[in-house]
Design an enzyme around this catalytic site. Structure first.
Site, PDB file in Angstrom:
ATOM      1  N   CYS A   2       0.832  -1.193   0.000  1.00  0.00           N
ATOM      2  CA  CYS A   2       0.000   0.000   0.000  1.00  0.00           C
ATOM      3  C   CYS A   2       0.874   1.254   0.000  1.00  0.00           C
ATOM      4  CB  CYS A   2      -0.962   0.102   1.183  1.00  0.00           C
ATOM      5  SG  CYS A   2      -2.117  -1.260   1.282  1.00  0.00           S
ATOM      6  N   ARG A  27       3.774  -0.276  -4.909  1.00  0.00           N
ATOM      7  CA  ARG A  27       3.561  -0.815  -3.568  1.00  0.00           C
ATOM      8  C   ARG A  27       2.281  -1.633  -3.457  1.00  0.00           C
ATOM      9  NH1 ARG A  27       6.809   1.881   0.188  1.00  0.00           N
ATOM     10  NH2 ARG A  27       5.479   1.154   1.872  1.00  0.00           N
ATOM     11  N   TRP A  75      -2.633  -2.812  -1.659  1.00  0.00           N
ATOM     12  CA  TRP A  75      -2.322  -4.240  -1.792  1.00  0.00           C
ATOM     13  C   TRP A  75      -3.182  -4.917  -0.738  1.00  0.00           C
ATOM     14  CZ3 TRP A  75      -0.281  -8.466   0.887  1.00  0.00           C
ATOM     15  CH2 TRP A  75       0.134  -9.530   0.091  1.00  0.00           C
ATOM     16  N   ASN A  99      -1.566   2.348   5.437  1.00  0.00           N
ATOM     17  CA  ASN A  99      -0.639   1.304   4.998  1.00  0.00           C
ATOM     18  C   ASN A  99      -0.240   0.519   6.232  1.00  0.00           C
ATOM     19  OD1 ASN A  99       1.435  -0.232   3.861  1.00  0.00           O
ATOM     20  ND2 ASN A  99       2.937   1.411   4.098  1.00  0.00           N
ATOM     21  N   GLY A 100      -0.460  -0.810   6.201  1.00  0.00           N
ATOM     22  CA  GLY A 100      -0.071  -1.637   7.347  1.00  0.00           C
ATOM     23  C   GLY A 100      -1.172  -2.603   7.706  1.00  0.00           C
ATOM     24  N   GLU A 482      18.108 -16.884  -8.815  1.00  0.00           N
ATOM     25  CA  GLU A 482      17.574 -15.556  -9.096  1.00  0.00           C
ATOM     26  C   GLU A 482      16.980 -15.518 -10.510  1.00  0.00           C
ATOM     27  OE1 GLU A 482      16.594 -13.223  -7.518  1.00  0.00           O
ATOM     28  OE2 GLU A 482      16.574 -11.478  -8.804  1.00  0.00           O
ATOM     29  N   LYS A 486      13.106 -14.519 -11.330  1.00  0.00           N
ATOM     30  CA  LYS A 486      12.777 -13.412 -12.240  1.00  0.00           C
ATOM     31  C   LYS A 486      11.768 -13.879 -13.280  1.00  0.00           C
ATOM     32  CE  LYS A 486      13.645 -10.569 -10.700  1.00  0.00           C
ATOM     33  NZ  LYS A 486      14.211 -10.613  -9.403  1.00  0.00           N
ATOM     34  N   GLU A 489       8.163 -14.732 -11.733  1.00  0.00           N
ATOM     35  CA  GLU A 489       7.343 -13.650 -11.167  1.00  0.00           C
ATOM     36  C   GLU A 489       6.780 -12.704 -12.225  1.00  0.00           C
ATOM     37  OE1 GLU A 489      11.108 -11.048  -9.466  1.00  0.00           O
ATOM     38  OE2 GLU A 489       9.173 -10.720  -8.565  1.00  0.00           O
ATOM     39  N   HIS A 505      18.672 -37.255  -9.180  1.00  0.00           N
ATOM     40  CA  HIS A 505      18.123 -37.830  -7.953  1.00  0.00           C
ATOM     41  C   HIS A 505      16.613 -37.622  -7.877  1.00  0.00           C
ATOM     42  CE1 HIS A 505      22.116 -38.836  -6.632  1.00  0.00           C
ATOM     43  NE2 HIS A 505      22.504 -37.632  -7.026  1.00  0.00           N
ATOM     44  N   LYS A 604       5.861  -4.341  -4.269  1.00  0.00           N
ATOM     45  CA  LYS A 604       7.306  -4.147  -4.138  1.00  0.00           C
ATOM     46  C   LYS A 604       7.780  -4.261  -2.695  1.00  0.00           C
ATOM     47  CE  LYS A 604      11.269  -2.782  -5.848  1.00  0.00           C
ATOM     48  NZ  LYS A 604      11.973  -3.769  -6.672  1.00  0.00           N
TER      49      LYS A 604
END
Ligand code: M6R
Length: 609
Positions: A2, A27, A75, A99-100, A482, A486, A489, A505, A604
């Protein structure tokens, strides 16, 4: 998670708020909304979806007109993304953005229901609005008193922008945990979750500390503590200008940020190199302190954790000191064996990631020394760690991290060189040689960026894939984690990274005709072994994309595509090899038509557990 903004001044508040939100949309982008004082009345416009949906709605229904207001990009945590759950939320004559997460919202809601309040949304935020409204009714005309009473009741994390209908030219703000800055302009004041939201108007700002309350008018912003005592704040100046937070002619922030990597490395390492040697003394790291640590732990999330894994390989190889790397959300709940004499390194781009912050606090409470490697200036992790190394990547806006990862590993290299020297595992000449090679990496990356056409061809060959594997050994394996993150996502193609020697294996049974396998083979000592593993998947039908050095010409039966990297020091190859992996992920997403900078379900800054 947010983004919030607020404005008081002479400009059109809706424009300032929408502009600020457009820079905070990274955000969260489940919904957006603004509230503006229009002729002394609060007028709200909000909509599910992106900022563009809100803009469209305002075109049809009219934009609130006035000179002060608050705004939010969401978000979703409590309650699905919907118009109803979008911020701003109201309680009596109070309107807020948040936000939170309010952890005790259920208990507070029961209390408010018992007082006859009714709720329109499923959010924890509306509970705060109602509580503020409730206390304001008890002390009408005294907003700060209502805020202080409310703060005493709230558990959890919050940054709040608040408007009281009785005070049309004022915005109030308060915070605990979630970040918030107060911008100071000429005849105008701002609040924002992040300084990038206000750079267009001013670079001067205060960092609001937990427990502080800001009262904004167009003439000034005053800050108080929870006892209503005025606090003199230090005015800070952002060292980024507005262009740093814009696309600068690139189609997406992600590709712009990939191209910024050479400069980001230079600005991060140059101040930490003195006479050709690594010098982290300004961050509180000395030979003496390096020699005193009994164990090293690296704790982080996502991409930052992957940077920690590269760091582990480099530190163990050079300095011969064991390093544990932990996912922050696991570390904090598994009674980690950490204590006095240990060093815990927390890596974070935002410096606000909830699990990483909690891990830092846990490490401190267990007696360990903490070192933060952080990009966002003044963030919670930066402020709470015992020692701090800022990475100077500038604002990273794309949700998929690229340049922040690059500078995180650059710092891990510097740290490893200095530690290895302190431990007597390398001599000064070797330390100087490695440091000068690190200084050469920006030029090597420029070469890769100038000739990256092959990554587009590779991306074309991936868009129909359902799933793919990344394989490598040693540092190549560390790096491919990484690469895999990338790709998944932003392109939504499932992928996993595997140690090449581990495939047989179990995982090799996944290989079918034409399944793409991206193999990273840059490490001389492991090269033949990786090539053998590549042949094993090739023999079972895999389409192999090989990332290796330009001195290797594969046999025809090894790779369908090859991306060649310049020849360079093995130890530093991750800094080069990650670039084609970033580009492959980027172009795959572009060719698939996904929202590259704002992939679905993500945000983010992850300020919730
Ligand atoms: O801000 P942080 O570095 O603490 O964020 C940690 C992760 O959420 C982050 O690295 C995430 O994995 C990346 N944005 C993915 O590209």
């Amino acid at each position: 998670m947010c983004g919030i903004v607020g404005y008081v001044g002479a400009r059109d508040a809706a424009d300032v708020l929408m502009d600020g939100l457009s820079r905070l949309e990274y955000r969260g982008y489940d919904s957006a909304g603004i509230a503006v004082f229009e002729n002394g009345q609060v007028r709200v416009a909000k909509s599910k979806g992106r900022l563009a949906d809100l803009e469209e709605k305002m075109k049809q229904e009219g934009k609130p007109a006035g000179h002060s207001g608050i705004g939010h990009t969401r978000w979703a945590t409590h309650g699905e993304p919907s118009d109803r759950n979008s911020h701003p939320h109201a309680g009596g004559s109070v309107t807020i953005v948040h936000n939170g997460i309010i952890e005790n919202y259920k208990k507070l809601k029961e209390f408010l229901l018992s007082k006859g309040k009714t709720f329109l949304s499923d959010t924890d935020t509306e509970v705060v609005a109602q509580l503020l409204g409730y206390y304001y009714e008890l002390t009408p005309g005294n907003p700060v008193d209502a805020i202080i009473r409310t703060m005493k009741e709230l558990e959890g994390s919050y940054a709040l922008g608040v408007m009281f209908a009785d005070f049309p030219d004022m915005v109030y703000a308060l915070r605990k945990e979630s970040p918030l800055i107060v911008g100071i302009g000429e005849g105008e004041s701002f609040i924002a979750s992040d300084v990038t939201a206000i750079l267009q108007y001013t670079r001067n700002y205060y960092l609001l500390e937990p427990g502080e309350i800001a009262v904004l008018t167009k003439a000034e912003a005053k800050v108080y503590d929870i006892h209503y005592q005025k606090i003199e704040k230090e005015l800070k100046t952002a060292d980024w200008d507005v262009s740093a937070a814009e696309k600068g002619g690139y189609p997406h922030f992600m590709i712009k940020e990939i191209h910024e990597q050479p400069v980001s490395i230079k600005t991060t390492i140059t101040p930490r190199i003195t006479d050709g040697m690594p010098d982290l003394s300004e961050c509180g790291i000395t030979t003496e302190s390096l020699n005193s640590f009994k164990a090293i732990h690296v704790v982080a999330c996502g991409t930052a954790m992957h940077a920690g894994i590269v760091g582990k390989y480099v530190i163990e190889k050079l300095a011969k000191v064991p390093v544990n790397v932990d996912i922050a959300s696991e570390f904090r709940y598994r009674d980690p064996l950490v204590g006095e004499g240990d060093l815990v390194i927390i890596i974070s781009q935002s410096g606000e990631t909830a699990d990483s912050l909690a891990a830092l606090r846990l490490a401190k409470s267990l007696g360990a020394k903490t070192l933060a490697i952080v990009n966002a200036k003044g963030s919670s992790i930066a402020r709470e760690a015992d020692m701090l190394i800022y990475t100077h990547a500038g604002p990273e806006i794309a949700v998929a991290s690229t340049k922040a990862y690059m500078v995180q590993i650059a710092v891990m290299y510097l740290f490893a060189f200095e530690l290895a020297l302190a431990k007597g595992k390398i001599d000064e000449a070797e330390c100087r040689r490695l440091t000068s090679l690190l200084e050469e990496t920006p030029a090597q990356i420029e070469k890769i960026l100038a000739h990256h056409e092959m990554t587009q061809k590779i991306a074309d060959s991936l868009i129909t894939a359902d799933s793919l594997l990344y394989i490598g050994r040693g540092l190549d394996y560390a790096l491919s984690m990484e690469g895999s993150l990338k790709l998944k996502e932003i392109s939504y193609i499932h992928s996993e990274s595997y140690a090449a020697g581990e495939l047989k294996h179990g995982t090799i049974s996944l290989i079918t005709e034409n399944m793409p396998v991206i193999a990273v083979a840059t490490q001389t000592a492991l090269f033949d072994k990786t090539i053998s593993n590549i042949k094993e998947v090739k023999a079972r039908g895999a389409k192999v994309i090989l990332i290796s050095r330009d001195d290797y010409t594969p046999d025809q039966d090894v790779a369908d595509f090859q991306f060649c990297l310049p020849q360079f020091e093995d130890l530093l190859m991750p800094m080069l090899a990650v670039v084609p992996l970033q580009l492959i992920a980027y172009y795959t997403a572009v060719h698939k038509g996904t929202d590259v900078d704002k992939p679905r379900n993500l945000a983010k800054s992850v300020t919730v557990e």
